[in-house]
Design an enzyme around this catalytic site. Structure first.
Site, PDB file in Angstrom:
ATOM      1  N   ASP A  27       0.871  -1.176   0.000  1.00 50.75           N
ATOM      2  CA  ASP A  27       0.000   0.000   0.000  1.00 50.75           C
ATOM      3  C   ASP A  27       0.907   1.225   0.000  1.00 50.75           C
ATOM      4  O   ASP A  27       1.622   1.485   0.969  1.00 50.75           O
ATOM      5  CB  ASP A  27      -0.905  -0.007   1.230  1.00 50.75           C
ATOM      6  CG  ASP A  27      -2.051   0.979   1.113  1.00 50.75           C
ATOM      7  OD1 ASP A  27      -2.004   1.841   0.209  1.00 50.75           O
ATOM      8  OD2 ASP A  27      -2.994   0.899   1.920  1.00 50.75           O
ATOM      9  N   ASP A 121      -2.523   2.255  -6.263  1.00 52.90           N
ATOM     10  CA  ASP A 121      -1.482   2.273  -5.232  1.00 52.90           C
ATOM     11  C   ASP A 121      -1.521   1.079  -4.301  1.00 52.90           C
ATOM     12  O   ASP A 121      -0.921   1.105  -3.228  1.00 52.90           O
ATOM     13  CB  ASP A 121      -1.608   3.557  -4.401  1.00 52.90           C
ATOM     14  CG  ASP A 121      -2.943   3.668  -3.683  1.00 52.90           C
ATOM     15  OD1 ASP A 121      -3.903   3.007  -4.106  1.00 52.90           O
ATOM     16  OD2 ASP A 121      -3.035   4.417  -2.696  1.00 52.90           O
ATOM     17  N   GLU A 122      -2.196   0.010  -4.696  1.00 47.87           N
ATOM     18  CA  GLU A 122      -2.382  -1.096  -3.774  1.00 47.87           C
ATOM     19  C   GLU A 122      -2.457  -2.402  -4.543  1.00 47.87           C
ATOM     20  O   GLU A 122      -3.105  -2.480  -5.600  1.00 47.87           O
ATOM     21  CB  GLU A 122      -3.681  -0.873  -2.989  1.00 47.87           C
ATOM     22  CG  GLU A 122      -3.933  -1.836  -1.875  1.00 47.87           C
ATOM     23  CD  GLU A 122      -5.237  -1.517  -1.147  1.00 47.87           C
ATOM     24  OE1 GLU A 122      -5.562  -2.255  -0.208  1.00 47.87           O
ATOM     25  OE2 GLU A 122      -5.932  -0.545  -1.521  1.00 47.87           O
TER      26      GLU A 122
END
Length: 469
Positions: A27, A121-122
């Protein structure tokens, strides 16, 4: 009838027979804000808020410096300004975030072929599929190397969780924030989960949490003590049994590399309600064209067109039309969206419009016609006048702005001063800070007329020079 009194749990040594921590969850910390801080030296260590900046804007993300003041994602920007008036408020730069995300996902792909992106983003990564030995020494080393590689290639921090399942890996990455690594050792899963609130578990949303709260169940340990039968009674068979399994630390969901997109859509929220029917129709046509652009960019087509309208009173209406076959024709999608609009009353005003396409496929109706023609050749059509074609739709011109629009945070270039970014604009002026990602110190600030011919929109610079990465 004797009342059952729960016995105090006895501390036990971790059971090493639990699943090896081979599931990694990455993350990126405050991703959009972190990108802006890396790109703009003057913002490093300062509160940064990225999102819509109009009266109805919403915070997309904010830096940790802004979170100290109580700002968080999905908060109205107006409220964020009251809490943190001295923050830098920036419009998102989607193309930059996608480019940096691509760099991060490429690093994950080097680590394992099984990467499951959840957002820009993960992502989850199955380290075992990448050949990493399933022991704590090797998986920890792989995670530390990943964090170092991300920092070297993008200049950004990322938090990593390692565990034997996706659920626990995601929880671990939250515990690792910011910019850390947390490993859930085999046998420690139950102790880790026990004091956490029930909302920590996947599938426990506000409604489920409220049902459990009314039954006196607020922590995961209490869910375990209540037992599966009680949870099934409260939540139903499938949901209750699933929540009980999760509460005991078990999660059998695999990392799935291919996540099939079910729909493509775009929407806009307007600072001032739209009342003019022709303007609304023009906005729907524009959104339909943008939606088809995304559809084609993904190499897909779709057969169901969806229109979303949020009215002045916050009521949200959706209308859909299913076509005879999948298409990526902007005219077809635009006309379908406009037909759907005809069934919606907009007299009170519209605050949001959206157009989407679902029922996605990798082919279009025209492809099917071509395949059929090849397989079943027929006689040439008889000579004669061609059938009349429908008149092309009238494009509604968008009003030209009196001056160029300079959005805070966006890139510009000046013929004399070079690359910079917009700090603010208004009343015919635009203020620019001239600095680049690698600048050792904050750059100088200058103000220009917003129609200065020497000032023009600029291309974003890489956060880390390619030769350095």
């Amino acid at each position: 009838m004797l009342e059952h009194v729960p016995q105090p749990s006895v501390a036990r040594a971790p059971d090493p027979r639990g699943p090896a921590p081979t599931i990694l969850h990455l993350d990126m910390d405050a991703f959009f804000a972190a990108v802006e801080q890396a790109a703009k030296p003057s913002l490093r260590g300062k509160p940064v808020i990225v999102g819509g900046l109009g009266p109805r804007g919403v915070v997309a993300t904010c830096s940790y410096e802004a979170r100290v003041f109580g700002v968080h994602s999905a908060m109205p920007t107006a409220q964020a300004r009251r809490l943190c008036p001295n923050a830098a408020y920036l419009y998102p730069r989607g193309a930059v975030y996608r480019r940096v995300s691509g760099q991060v996902m490429a690093l994950l792909g080097e680590l394992s072929p099984l990467v499951e992106p959840l957002s820009l983003d993960e992502a989850f990564v199955d380290l075992r599929a990448g050949g990493v030995p399933p022991d704590i020494v090797h998986t920890r080393a792989a995670a530390e190397r990943l964090r170092a590689d991300i920092r070297a290639r993008t200049g950004l921090p990322g938090s990593v969780g390692l565990a034997g399942s996706k659920m626990l890996a995601k929880i671990a990455s939250e515990l690792a924030k910011p910019d850390g690594l947390h490993v859930v050792l085999p046998g420690t899963e139950r102790a880790l989960l026990a004091p956490m609130p029930v909302r920590t578990l996947p599938g426990v949303g506000p409604a489920t949490a409220e049902t459990l709260r009314r039954a006196g169940l607020t922590t995961i340990q209490q869910l375990v003590e209540a037992g599966e039968d009680e949870l099934v009674r409260l939540l139903g068979k499938a949901h209750g049994a699933g929540i009980h399994v999760m509460a005991t630390g078990h999660d059998e969901r695999p990392v799935v590399a291919e996540r099939d997109t079910k729909s493509v859509s775009v929407e806009d929220t307007y600072d001032v309600d739209l009342h003019d029917r022709m303007r609304i129709r023009g906005e729907v046509a524009r959104l339909a064209d943008r939606c088809v652009g995304r559809l084609r960019g993904a190499g897909r087509s779709g057969r169901t067109v969806v229109l979303k309208v949020r009215r002045y009173d916050f009521s949200t209406l959706t209308r859909s039309e299913t076509l005879r076959g999948p298409t990526d024709d902007p005219v077809v999608v635009r006309e379908a969206a406009e037909r759907l609009l005809e069934s919606v009353d907009t007299t009170g005003g519209v605050r949001l419009l959206g157009v989407g396409v679902s029922g996605l496929a990798d082919y279009t109706q025209e492809d099917l016609f071509a395949q059929y023609a090849e397989a079943h050749p027929g006689p040439e059509p008889a000579a004669g006048p061609l059938p009349a074609l429908p008149a092309p739709p009238v494009a509604l011109p968008e009003p030209e702005p009196a001056t160029r629009r300079w959005l805070p945070g966006h890139d510009v270039r000046h013929a004399e001063h070079g690359a910079g970014w917009v700090q603010g604009s208004g009343v015919g002026r635009v203020t620019v800070r001239f600095e680049e990602p690698g600048s050792p110190a904050p750059g100088r600030v200058r103000t220009f007329a917003d129609d200065d011919p020497a000032l023009e929109p600029g291309e974003p610079l890489p956060l880390v020079p390619e030769d350095a990465a």
